[in-house]
Design a protein around this motif. Structure first.
Motif, PDB file in Angstrom:
ATOM      1  N   ILE A 239      83.355 -11.192 -39.955  1.00 37.93           N
ATOM      2  CA  ILE A 239      81.447 -11.008 -40.153  1.00 37.93           C
ATOM      3  C   ILE A 239      80.401 -11.191 -39.420  1.00 37.93           C
ATOM      4  O   ILE A 239      79.146 -10.488 -39.394  1.00 37.93           O
ATOM      5  N   ALA A 240      80.790 -12.486 -38.127  1.00 38.63           N
ATOM      6  CA  ALA A 240      80.194 -12.408 -37.578  1.00 38.63           C
ATOM      7  C   ALA A 240      80.558 -11.294 -36.080  1.00 38.63           C
ATOM      8  O   ALA A 240      79.359 -10.912 -35.457  1.00 38.63           O
ATOM      9  N   SER A 241      81.960 -10.716 -36.136  1.00 36.90           N
ATOM     10  CA  SER A 241      82.011  -9.046 -35.367  1.00 36.90           C
ATOM     11  C   SER A 241      80.597  -7.820 -35.946  1.00 36.90           C
ATOM     12  O   SER A 241      80.350  -7.258 -35.296  1.00 36.90           O
ATOM     13  N   ILE A 242      80.872  -7.897 -37.359  1.00 34.63           N
ATOM     14  CA  ILE A 242      79.953  -6.781 -37.573  1.00 34.63           C
ATOM     15  C   ILE A 242      78.385  -6.956 -38.001  1.00 34.63           C
ATOM     16  O   ILE A 242      77.729  -6.632 -37.483  1.00 34.63           O
ATOM     17  N   MET A 243      77.985  -8.157 -37.815  1.00 33.08           N
ATOM     18  CA  MET A 243      76.299  -8.524 -37.770  1.00 33.08           C
ATOM     19  C   MET A 243      76.338  -7.922 -35.674  1.00 33.08           C
ATOM     20  O   MET A 243      75.162  -7.607 -35.558  1.00 33.08           O
ATOM     21  N   ALA A 244      77.711  -7.910 -35.016  1.00 32.05           N
ATOM     22  CA  ALA A 244      76.692  -8.387 -33.281  1.00 32.05           C
ATOM     23  C   ALA A 244      76.760  -6.805 -33.640  1.00 32.05           C
ATOM     24  O   ALA A 244      76.030  -5.751 -32.745  1.00 32.05           O
ATOM     25  N   ALA A 245      77.245  -5.905 -34.300  1.00 36.67           N
ATOM     26  CA  ALA A 245      77.802  -4.900 -33.942  1.00 36.67           C
ATOM     27  C   ALA A 245      76.864  -3.616 -34.640  1.00 36.67           C
ATOM     28  O   ALA A 245      75.705  -3.339 -34.157  1.00 36.67           O
ATOM     29  N   MET A 246      75.726  -4.784 -36.415  1.00 30.03           N
ATOM     30  CA  MET A 246      74.686  -4.187 -36.331  1.00 30.03           C
ATOM     31  C   MET A 246      74.088  -4.280 -35.729  1.00 30.03           C
ATOM     32  O   MET A 246      72.471  -3.603 -35.354  1.00 30.03           O
ATOM     33  N   ARG A 247      73.660  -5.487 -34.670  1.00 32.32           N
ATOM     34  CA  ARG A 247      72.715  -5.579 -33.496  1.00 32.32           C
ATOM     35  C   ARG A 247      72.388  -4.812 -32.762  1.00 32.32           C
ATOM     36  O   ARG A 247      71.829  -4.223 -32.170  1.00 32.32           O
ATOM     37  N   LYS A 248      74.232  -4.260 -32.394  1.00 29.73           N
ATOM     38  CA  LYS A 248      74.307  -3.076 -30.966  1.00 29.73           C
ATOM     39  C   LYS A 248      73.442  -1.733 -31.796  1.00 29.73           C
ATOM     40  O   LYS A 248      73.053  -0.966 -30.974  1.00 29.73           O
ATOM     41  N   THR A 249      73.488  -1.765 -32.974  1.00 31.59           N
ATOM     42  CA  THR A 249      72.764  -0.496 -33.289  1.00 31.59           C
ATOM     43  C   THR A 249      71.160  -0.708 -33.581  1.00 31.59           C
ATOM     44  O   THR A 249      70.924   0.242 -32.932  1.00 31.59           O
ATOM     45  N   ILE A 250      70.943  -1.707 -33.570  1.00 34.89           N
ATOM     46  CA  ILE A 250      69.105  -2.450 -33.240  1.00 34.89           C
ATOM     47  C   ILE A 250      69.019  -1.800 -31.682  1.00 34.89           C
ATOM     48  O   ILE A 250      68.254  -0.683 -31.897  1.00 34.89           O
ATOM     49  N   GLU A 251      69.743  -2.293 -31.069  1.00 36.48           N
ATOM     50  CA  GLU A 251      69.727  -2.215 -29.350  1.00 36.48           C
ATOM     51  C   GLU A 251      69.108  -0.927 -29.170  1.00 36.48           C
ATOM     52  O   GLU A 251      68.326   0.005 -28.154  1.00 36.48           O
ATOM     53  N   ALA A 252      70.345   0.205 -29.614  1.00 34.73           N
ATOM     54  CA  ALA A 252      70.776   1.841 -29.354  1.00 34.73           C
ATOM     55  C   ALA A 252      69.512   1.949 -29.767  1.00 34.73           C
ATOM     56  O   ALA A 252      69.361   3.467 -28.986  1.00 34.73           O
ATOM     57  N   ASN A 253      68.452   1.734 -30.800  1.00 40.45           N
ATOM     58  CA  ASN A 253      67.176   2.654 -31.148  1.00 40.45           C
ATOM     59  C   ASN A 253      66.335   2.334 -29.985  1.00 40.45           C
ATOM     60  O   ASN A 253      65.974   3.641 -30.142  1.00 40.45           O
ATOM     61  N   PHE A 254      66.462   1.351 -29.250  1.00 39.24           N
ATOM     62  CA  PHE A 254      65.325   1.298 -28.280  1.00 39.24           C
ATOM     63  C   PHE A 254      66.065   1.670 -26.703  1.00 39.24           C
ATOM     64  O   PHE A 254      65.429   0.755 -25.435  1.00 39.24           O
ATOM     65  N   ASP A 255      67.289   2.554 -26.332  1.00 41.04           N
ATOM     66  CA  ASP A 255      67.885   2.696 -25.095  1.00 41.04           C
ATOM     67  C   ASP A 255      67.491   4.437 -24.828  1.00 41.04           C
ATOM     68  O   ASP A 255      67.958   5.032 -25.505  1.00 41.04           O
TER      69      ASP A 255
ATOM     70  N   ARG B 188      53.779  -4.349 -39.375  1.00 45.88           N
ATOM     71  CA  ARG B 188      53.378  -5.341 -40.244  1.00 45.88           C
ATOM     72  C   ARG B 188      54.307  -6.813 -39.781  1.00 45.88           C
ATOM     73  O   ARG B 188      54.414  -7.670 -40.526  1.00 45.88           O
ATOM     74  N   LYS B 189      55.492  -6.042 -38.955  1.00 47.13           N
ATOM     75  CA  LYS B 189      56.949  -6.228 -38.809  1.00 47.13           C
ATOM     76  C   LYS B 189      57.562  -7.144 -39.537  1.00 47.13           C
ATOM     77  O   LYS B 189      57.943  -7.756 -40.434  1.00 47.13           O
ATOM     78  N   ALA B 190      57.953  -6.452 -41.507  1.00 45.26           N
ATOM     79  CA  ALA B 190      57.756  -6.300 -42.302  1.00 45.26           C
ATOM     80  C   ALA B 190      59.626  -5.561 -41.779  1.00 45.26           C
ATOM     81  O   ALA B 190      59.549  -4.534 -43.038  1.00 45.26           O
ATOM     82  N   PHE B 191      60.076  -6.235 -41.396  1.00 49.03           N
ATOM     83  CA  PHE B 191      61.724  -5.564 -41.929  1.00 49.03           C
ATOM     84  C   PHE B 191      62.909  -6.283 -42.798  1.00 49.03           C
ATOM     85  O   PHE B 191      62.270  -7.377 -43.315  1.00 49.03           O
ATOM     86  N   GLY B 192      63.844  -5.732 -43.055  1.00 44.21           N
ATOM     87  CA  GLY B 192      64.264  -5.616 -43.716  1.00 44.21           C
ATOM     88  C   GLY B 192      64.533  -5.165 -45.206  1.00 44.21           C
ATOM     89  O   GLY B 192      65.708  -6.154 -46.108  1.00 44.21           O
ATOM     90  N   LEU B 193      62.976  -5.844 -45.592  1.00 44.41           N
ATOM     91  CA  LEU B 193      63.130  -4.424 -47.092  1.00 44.41           C
ATOM     92  C   LEU B 193      63.664  -3.725 -47.619  1.00 44.41           C
ATOM     93  O   LEU B 193      63.647  -3.892 -48.913  1.00 44.41           O
ATOM     94  N   VAL B 194      63.324  -2.455 -47.047  1.00 45.13           N
ATOM     95  CA  VAL B 194      63.739  -1.369 -46.859  1.00 45.13           C
ATOM     96  C   VAL B 194      65.196  -1.296 -46.836  1.00 45.13           C
ATOM     97  O   VAL B 194      65.492  -1.144 -45.192  1.00 45.13           O
ATOM     98  N   GLU B 195      66.616  -0.469 -47.495  1.00 44.17           N
ATOM     99  CA  GLU B 195      67.966   0.037 -47.169  1.00 44.17           C
ATOM    100  C   GLU B 195      67.895   1.057 -46.702  1.00 44.17           C
ATOM    101  O   GLU B 195      68.185   1.280 -45.367  1.00 44.17           O
ATOM    102  N   SER B 196      66.937   2.110 -46.916  1.00 42.02           N
ATOM    103  CA  SER B 196      67.497   4.083 -46.779  1.00 42.02           C
ATOM    104  C   SER B 196      66.655   4.197 -47.125  1.00 42.02           C
ATOM    105  O   SER B 196      65.921   4.194 -47.700  1.00 42.02           O
TER     106      SER B 196
ATOM    107  N   ARG C  75      62.660   4.129 -37.816  1.00 45.38           N
ATOM    108  CA  ARG C  75      63.984   3.368 -38.088  1.00 45.38           C
ATOM    109  C   ARG C  75      63.622   1.465 -37.503  1.00 45.38           C
ATOM    110  O   ARG C  75      64.578   1.141 -38.331  1.00 45.38           O
ATOM    111  N   SER C  76      63.232   1.355 -37.342  1.00 42.03           N
ATOM    112  CA  SER C  76      63.192  -0.627 -36.970  1.00 42.03           C
ATOM    113  C   SER C  76      63.275  -0.586 -38.136  1.00 42.03           C
ATOM    114  O   SER C  76      63.752  -2.095 -38.554  1.00 42.03           O
ATOM    115  N   VAL C  77      62.207  -0.614 -39.209  1.00 40.00           N
ATOM    116  CA  VAL C  77      62.301  -1.513 -40.400  1.00 40.00           C
ATOM    117  C   VAL C  77      63.544  -0.336 -41.534  1.00 40.00           C
ATOM    118  O   VAL C  77      63.209  -0.579 -42.802  1.00 40.00           O
TER     119      VAL C  77
END
Length: 766
Positions: free
Chosen positions: A43-59, A553-561, A580-582
C-alpha cells in the motif's frame, strides 16, 4: 481533513492480534506477521507511485525525447558529436523544437501560482497517505511500523500511472477487456501476496475498502489506491466494483433499519457533546438525518451490517472494527452518501438554480421519467434560512425517499452533461448509456433555453445550402488552416449570426454552470463520494470550468475522473496542468480533426491557445488523448457516440444495450442525411427521389436512393421564370440576409416548442 483518527474510539489500547474473535476471519487471522508487513509495504509503494504521478504533472521534461534530456549541448555540431545521438539520424530541428518547448514549460512552471498549486497538491496527497497508512497500521501491525514503511517506500519498482494517446477505429466496435484496461492504467506493483489463495486476496481487498471508509470519506485517491491494489493482487476489476456495491447496500440497509426508539434517542442526547458526536457533525453536513433516525444510534453491527459484511468473507466484529465510527453513526453514513443520496435531488439544489437557470441533477435509473424528478416549485420562495440552504439541518422528502431506497445507492457518482439540446429529453437521453451497476448516474440539467437555441441553431446551419457548399470547400483544407487563414466561404459568414450569438450566450452560461457545479461538489451534494464528470460539446466546457474552479479553491480529491468530448476549451498545457491537479484518476480529451462545426463556432475565440475538441493536449503525461476523427465528421454526432466512445476507451460503467440503441439511432440519422443529400442533388437535376406505396425511399442495388425525372407538375413555366427573374435581381447579400432571418425564425419557434413540451410533460407528470 485527515487530522483526526475517528476509528480510535473503537479500538484504542487494543493490540492488533486481539481485536477480533478467534472464530472470525480478519486480516490478523489469515495473514501472518510477515504477510501483514508486505501488505502495508504494498500500500505504501502504491501511494508512492501515485505521488510520483502528481510530480510528473509538474515536470517540464515530461513527454520530451530521452535523447534531449541526455544532451546538454545546444549547437548543431555539439548535438551531432554527442555520444547519445546517432549522427546519421540526428533530427536537429526536432532537438531545437523540444528544447524551446522545455524552456517554455520551465517558465510556465516557475510562475508563483503554478508552484503554489504543485505544493498544495503534494501536501494534500501526503496528508492523505499518512492517514491511510496510519489506519492500515493500526489494524495489521502498528502505526509506527506502517509509518516507517511509508517513509521508506519508493515507486521505482511500481510503474507510474501512464496514459497513451489512442485512435478509435470506426470499423471496430470491440472494446478493450476490463482486465487489460486495469493493468494498462494501473500497472501492478510486485508483491509476494499474489501467491496467496484468491479468497485471501479478495478478503485483503475488501478489508482495505472498509479501512478507507473508516476515514469517513471515500475520495478519488482512495478509489485509485484500490484500483492499483486490485491490479497488484491479480484480481478482476469486477471484484472491486461488486465489493463497492455490496458495501454500499449493506451500510444503507443497516442504517434504514436502525432503532429510533426512546433508548436510542436517549443515548444520542447523552452523547451529543461527546467527541464522537462532534466528529459526526464536523466531518459531514449530515445533521439532516437526526430527524429521520433519532441521531447517533447503536452500532450498525446490531442492525445487521455485520452479517452483510460477513457474506463477503469477513467476520462481523472485524467488519465493525475496520469501519470505525462509520459502524456506529447513521449521521456519518448519511454524510457519506450525501444524506442517502437526497441532496443531489432535493431542495438544496434550489439555491444553485437561482444562480443558473434550471440547474438540477436528474437521476438516470430510479425514475422512469427523470425529467419529472425536478418538478418546478410553484410555492413561494422560502426564507433564506429555510431548507433550501445547502447546509440546512432539516430533513427533506427527497432524503427520506432516498434512504428508503438504498438499493440504488453506490459508493461512486457519475454526472453526464449535454452540451446542446433540440428538445428537453436530450438532457438525459444521451446518458442512458451509463450503467448503474457500479456508479450512481445523474444528468446535469442547466440553462434549457440557451442550450436549445444553440442546438436548433446548429441544426439549422448544417442543414443550410451555405453550409453544404462550405463543407465541400473547407474539407479541402484542415480545420486549423480555416481557423488561421479565415478561409471560410463568404456565404457561410453572412449567415453566421444565426449560430454565433446562441453559441456565445450558451458558452458564457456553461462557464457559470461549471462554477455552480463546483460549488455543489465542494458543498458535498454527492456526499463524501468521488465524482466522475463526463460532458460533450458545451457540456465539456462545463467540466472544464468546474475543474478550473475546484483547482482555484484547492479542492483536491473530490473528482475521480473527467472525460471532455469535443470540448470548446483551450488545449494549452498550462490549462490542462491545472485541470489534472484536481482529477485523481483519468483525465481524457476526446477530439476530432474533422469537426468543422466546432472549428467554425470557435473561429472568433482565442485560436492561438488551441481548441481541445480539435487537437491533442501536449506535454501532460496524465492526460489521455483520444482521436475520434474517423468516427466524428461533425459536432452533432457526439450526442449519439458518447456510449461508444466511453466503451472503446475502457470505461466499464457503460450499459452495452443502451450503446447499441444509440448506434442504431446514429445509423438512422446518417441514412436520413444521405437521403436528404440525394434529394437535393435530384432536385438540382430536375429529378426526385423514388418512394414506394408506404412512403419509404426506394434504394437501388448499389445501395443509393433511386431517382426519376420530374414530368410536369409544380409551378407553371411562366411562374418559374418570374421567380427566377426576381431572384436574379437580388444581390447575394440580400439573399443571405433573407436566409438568415428565416433560419432565426425557425430556431426561435423550435426552441419555444421544445420548452413548452418539456414544461407540459413535467406539469402533466407532477
Amino acid at each position: 481533513m485527515f487530522k483526526h483518527a475517528p476509528w480510535k474510539s473503537h479500538e484504542e489500547g487494543k493490540p492488533p492480534e486481539d481485536k477480533e474473535q478467534d472464530d472470525e476471519k480478519s486480516l490478523t487471522t489469515i495473514l501472518d506477521i510477515d504477510q501483514r508487513g508486505e501488505l502495508t509495504l504494498l500500500i505504501a509503494s502504491i501511494m508512492a507511485a501515485m505521488r510520483k504521478t502528481i510530480e510528473a504533472n509538474f515536470d517540464a521534461t515530461a513527454t520530451l525525447s530521452p535523447d534531449l534530456l541526455k544532451t546538454p549541448a545546444s549547437s548543431e555540431d555539439e548535438k551531432i558529436m554527442n555520444v547519445h545521438v546517432n549522427p546519421g539520424s540526428a533530427d536537429v530541428s526536432k532537438y531545437d523544437q523540444e528544447k524551446k518547448l522545455k524552456i517554455q514549460r520551465e517558465k510556465e512552471l516557475s510562475a508563483p501560482k503554478m508552484k503554489e498549486l504543485k505544493q498544495d497538491t503534494l501536501n494534500f496527497i501526503d496528508d492523505w497517505r499518512s492517514s491511510v497508512i496510519e489506519r492500515v497500521g493500526s489494524i495489521v501491525n502498528s502505526e509506527e511500523t506502517a509509518s516507517s514503511q511509508l517513509n521508506s517506500a519508493e515507486a521505482k519498482e511500481t510503474p507510474v500511472h501512464a496514459t497513451q494517446d489512442r485512435k478509435i477505429d470506426p470499423e471496430s466496435s470491440d472494446a478493450p477487456a476490463a482486465e487489460s484496461t486495469l493493468t494498462e492504467l494501473y500497472p501492478p506493483a510486485p508483491t509476494p501476496l499474489v501467491s496467496l489463495e484468491e479468497s485471501t486476496r479478495l478478503l485483503i481487498l475488501h478489508s482495505t475498502l472498509l479501512l478507507l471508509l473508516s476515514l469517513e470519506h471515500y475520495i478519488g485517491p482512495s478509489r485509485v489506491l484500490l484500483l492499483y491494489l486490485t491490479s497488484s493482487l491479480h484480481l478482476p476489476l469486477a471484484s472491486l466494483t461488486s465489493d463497492e456495491e455490496k458495501v454500499a447496500k449493506g451500510l444503507l440497509e443497516a442504517a434504514k433499519h436502525m432503532s429510533g426508539e426512546t433508548e436510542t434517542q436517549k443515548k444520542a442526547d447523552e452523547n451529543k457533546n461527546s467527541r464522537k458526536w462532534k466528529v459526526g457533525l464536523a466531518s459531514v453536513a449530515g445533521a439532516a438525518l437526526i430527524g429521520v433516525t433519532g441521531g447517533l444510534a447503536a452500532p450498525l453491527v446490531a442492525a445487521g451490517v455485520g452479517s452483510v459484511m460477513g457474506g463477503l468473507g469477513l467476520g462481523a466484529t472485524a467488519a465493525a472494527g475496520y469501519l470505525g465510527t462509520v459502524a456506529g453513526s447513521t449521521v456519518i453514513v448519511g454524510g457519506l452518501f450525501g444524506a442517502y443520496g437526497g441532496r443531489m435531488t432535493g431542495q438544496m439544489m434550489d439555491a444553485y438554480a437561482r444562480e443558473v437557470s434550471d440547474f438540477a441533477f436528474l437521476p438516470l435509473k430510479d425514475d422512469p421519467n427523470p425529467l419529472s424528478s425536478q418538478k418546478p416549485h410553484l410555492e413561494k420562495e422560502k426564507d433564506a434560512t429555510s431548507s433550501s440552504s445547502p447546509t440546512s439541518p432539516s430533513t427533506t422528502n427527497e432524503e427520506t425517499h432516498a434512504m428508503n431506497n438504498p438499493s440504488s445507492r453506490r459508493l461512486r457518482v457519475t454526472i453526464g452533461i449535454s452540451g446542446w439540446l433540440t428538445n428537453s429529453a436530450e438532457v438525459t437521453s444521451p446518458w442512458r448509456v451509463l450503467s448503474s451497476s457500479a456508479t450512481e448516474p445523474f444528468a446535469l440539467r442547466y440553462e434549457l433555453e440557451a442550450l436549445m437555441n444553440l442546438g436548433n441553431s446548429m441544426q439549422a446551419m448544417v442543414s443550410s445550402a451555405a453550409w453544404g457548399y462550405a463543407k465541400s470547400e473547407v474539407i479541402k483544407h484542415t480545420v486549423f488552416a480555416e481557423l488561421a487563414s479565415a478561409l471560410w466561404p463568404i456565404g457561410l459568414l453572412k449567415i453566421s449570426r444565426v449560430v454565433d450569438n446562441p453559441f456565445s450566450v450558451a458558452k458564457a452560461r456553461s462557464d457559470k454552470a461549471g462554477e455552480v457545479l463546483a460549488d455543489a461538489i465542494v458543498n458535498k451534494a454527492q456526499g463524501e463520494r468521488p465524482v466522475t464528470l463526463i460532458g460533450y460539446s458545451l457540456g465539456a466546457r462545463v467540466v472544464y470550468a468546474c475543474l478550473t474552479s475546484l483547482a482555484r479553491r484547492k479542492a483536491f480529491g473530490l473528482v475521480e475522473s473527467a472525460v471532455l468530448i469535443g470540448a470548446p476549451a483551450p488545449s494549452t498545457s498550462g490549462e490542462w496542468r491545472v485541470l489534472r491537479s484536481v482529477v485523481a484518476d483519468r483525465l481524457v480529451n476526446v477530439y476530432s480533426e474533422n469537426d468543422y462545426v466546432l472549428g467554425f463556432l470557435y473561429r472568433t475565440s482565442s485560436v492561438q491557445y488551441g481548441v481541445a475538441g480539435l487537437q491533442k493536449v501536449e506535454g501532460i503525461p496524465g492526460v489521455e488523448n483520444v482521436d475520434v476523427s474517423a468516427r466524428v465528421s461533425g459536432h452533432l454526432r457526439y450526442r449519439y457516440l458518447v456510449g461508444a466512445i466511453l466503451r472503446q476507451i475502457g470505461f466499464t460503467d457503460v450499459d452495452l444495450k443502451a450503446v447499441e440503441e444509440e448506434e442504431k439511432a446514429l445509423k438512422r440519422m446518417d441514412e436520413e442525411e444521405e437521403v436528404k443529400t440525394y434529394a437535393e442533388k435530384a432536385k438540382s437535376q430536375g429529378k426526385k427521389i423514388v418512394t414506394g406505396a408506404d412512403g419509404k425511399v426506394v434504394f437501388g442495388k448499389d445501395g443509393k436512393p433511386l431517382m426519376e425525372k420530374v414530368w410536369g407538375g409544380g409551378k407553371k413555366e411562366g411562374e418559374k421564370e418570374e421567380v427566377k427573374k426576381e431572384e436574379g435581381s437580388k444581390s447575394d447579400e440580400e439573399e443571405h440576409e433573407r436566409e438568415a432571418e428565416k433560419m432565426e425564425k425557425e430556431v426561435q419557434e423550435k426552441t419555444q416548442q421544445g420548452l413548452l413540451q418539456g414544461m407540459a410533460q413535467k406539469l402533466h407528470i407532477g
